[in-house]
Write an enzyme that holds these catalytic residues in place. Structure first.
Site, PDB file in Angstrom:
ATOM      1  N   ASP A  76       0.850  -1.195   0.000  1.00 30.15           N
ATOM      2  CA  ASP A  76       0.000   0.000   0.000  1.00 30.15           C
ATOM      3  C   ASP A  76       0.886   1.245   0.000  1.00 30.15           C
ATOM      4  OD1 ASP A  76      -2.426   1.407   0.127  1.00 30.15           O
ATOM      5  OD2 ASP A  76      -2.331   1.528   2.324  1.00 30.15           O
ATOM      6  N   HIS A  77       0.602   2.168  -0.898  1.00 32.89           N
ATOM      7  CA  HIS A  77       1.362   3.428  -1.003  1.00 32.89           C
ATOM      8  C   HIS A  77       2.855   3.189  -1.195  1.00 32.89           C
ATOM      9  CE1 HIS A  77      -2.006   6.131  -0.196  1.00 32.89           C
ATOM     10  NE2 HIS A  77      -2.358   5.315   0.789  1.00 32.89           N
ATOM     11  N   ASP A  91       1.727   5.053  -5.582  1.00 30.54           N
ATOM     12  CA  ASP A  91       1.060   6.322  -5.288  1.00 30.54           C
ATOM     13  C   ASP A  91       1.835   7.470  -5.923  1.00 30.54           C
ATOM     14  OD1 ASP A  91      -0.169   8.545  -4.292  1.00 30.54           O
ATOM     15  OD2 ASP A  91       0.041   8.012  -2.172  1.00 30.54           O
ATOM     16  N   HIS A 133      -7.643   9.960   4.900  1.00 27.05           N
ATOM     17  CA  HIS A 133      -6.886   9.001   5.706  1.00 27.05           C
ATOM     18  C   HIS A 133      -6.950   9.363   7.193  1.00 27.05           C
ATOM     19  CE1 HIS A 133      -4.553   8.306   1.837  1.00 27.05           C
ATOM     20  NE2 HIS A 133      -4.781   7.069   2.229  1.00 27.05           N
ATOM     21  N   GLY A 156      -8.752   5.479   3.069  1.00 19.23           N
ATOM     22  CA  GLY A 156      -9.369   6.185   4.182  1.00 19.23           C
ATOM     23  C   GLY A 156     -10.786   5.712   4.444  1.00 19.23           C
ATOM     24  N   GLY A 157     -11.040   4.433   4.241  1.00 19.54           N
ATOM     25  CA  GLY A 157     -12.395   3.903   4.352  1.00 19.54           C
ATOM     26  C   GLY A 157     -12.964   3.916   5.761  1.00 19.54           C
ATOM     27  N   ASN A 169     -10.100   0.553   1.733  1.00 20.30           N
ATOM     28  CA  ASN A 169      -8.973   0.379   2.648  1.00 20.30           C
ATOM     29  C   ASN A 169      -9.428   0.768   4.053  1.00 20.30           C
ATOM     30  OD1 ASN A 169      -7.546  -0.201   0.349  1.00 20.30           O
ATOM     31  ND2 ASN A 169      -6.001   1.394   0.639  1.00 20.30           N
ATOM     32  N   THR A 222      -7.665   2.674  10.304  1.00 23.30           N
ATOM     33  CA  THR A 222      -7.817   3.366  11.582  1.00 23.30           C
ATOM     34  C   THR A 222      -8.762   2.651  12.535  1.00 23.30           C
ATOM     35  OG1 THR A 222      -7.291   5.495  10.562  1.00 23.30           O
ATOM     36  CG2 THR A 222      -8.448   5.554  12.663  1.00 23.30           C
TER      37      THR A 222
END
Length: 279
Positions: free
Chosen positions: A82-83, A104, A174, A203-204, A225, A228
């Site tokens: 990721d990223h 990204d 995010h 940032g889901g 995604n 958090t």
């Protein structure tokens, strides 16, 4: 062995109207809980190694951890970078056994983003793995602001980059701890109408669960995604375990108590995306 690529899990989701969770891992305890959750829900899962995870554990080690879990799982598991910010970083992930890389280039000018993403997609496809790219910039709660995705630019990016999935900026942020934001559904519809590629929401955690479910079913958004809210579940469980006995010092016994709460949180996340039972 149920190690699969991102395309393997997103193409059926795109065709059948559901989404797959890209669950952000920070260590062995949470990634193990995510796979257990996927098995319990009989649904696919994408294990994601983001920048903070890679600062803590080298990519070659993460690749072995992801692959070990996938090869012993009854549910489909994607090992996903990721990223990734450079070609070299994506190449290391590929060489480390990842089955999908996300490059990204969202902070870069459009054509540079397209060109660099296309080069990484070509490398990934030559190795038989998948590539995700990002158009428009998804910002950070309390930090860098977002730059929303332009639908015409998204269409150009999807057409020219060769990605298997495309992350977009449509009100998502995010590191958001509440679910009060919601996504710009009109902009999603515009992008959807101009593209034919699975869409991704970074940032889901900040997206209301009802909206996640509905957009998974009704749009081309096939991957959310989630980091958090799962980190919060882990942190709360760890804090409770530490505080329950101030004389306990063995970290293995303490960390074991995070398994069930994180697995339960991950199961709820996965269930909301509406994947049918895996055959």
């Amino acid at each position: 062995m149920t190690l699969v690529t991102l395309k393997d899990v997103l193409q059926p989701a795109y065709e059948q109207g559901y989404a797959v969770g890209g669950l952000v891992a920070l260590g062995w305890e949470d990634m193990r809980a995510y796979v257990a959750a996927a098995e319990a829900e009989n649904a696919p899962v994408i294990l994601q190694a983001g920048p903070s995870c890679r600062e803590h554990t080298p990519l070659p080690i993460l690749g072995k951890m992801f692959r070990h879990l996938a090869e012993n799982a009854s549910a489909p598991v994607v090992a996903h970078l990721d990223h990734g910010y450079t070609y070299e970083e994506c190449k290391i992930a590929l060489d480390s056994g990842f089955t999908s890389v996300m490059f990204d280039g969202s902070r870069k000018p459009l054509q540079q983003n397209i060109d660099e993403t296309a080069a990484i997609a070509e490398m990934a496809h030559a190795a038989g793995i998948s590539c995700e790219g990002e158009i428009g910039f998804v910002g950070y709660s309390g930090g860098e602001g977002s730059n929303g995705t332009d639908p015409a630019e998204a269409a150009q990016f999807a057409r020219q980059s060769g990605v298997d999935a495309m992350a977009i900026s449509v009100g998502n942020v995010h590191l958001q701890q509440d679910k009060e934001g919601g996504l710009d559904e009109a902009r999603i519809a515009e992008i959807d109408a101009l593209t034919e590629v699975p869409l991704v929401i970074h940032g889901g955690s900040g997206v209301p669960v009802e909206q996640r479910t509905r957009l998974s079913r009704d749009t081309s958004i096939c991957k959310f995604n989630i980091g958090t809210e799962l980190r919060m579940a882990f942190g709360n469980a760890l804090r409770a375990a530490v505080n329950s006995d101030p004389n306990r010092f063995d970290r293995v016994t303490i960390l074991k108590e995070t398994q069930d709460p994180v697995e339960a949180a991950a199961r709820a996340v996965i269930r909301a995306f509406g994947a049918p039972p895996q055959k």
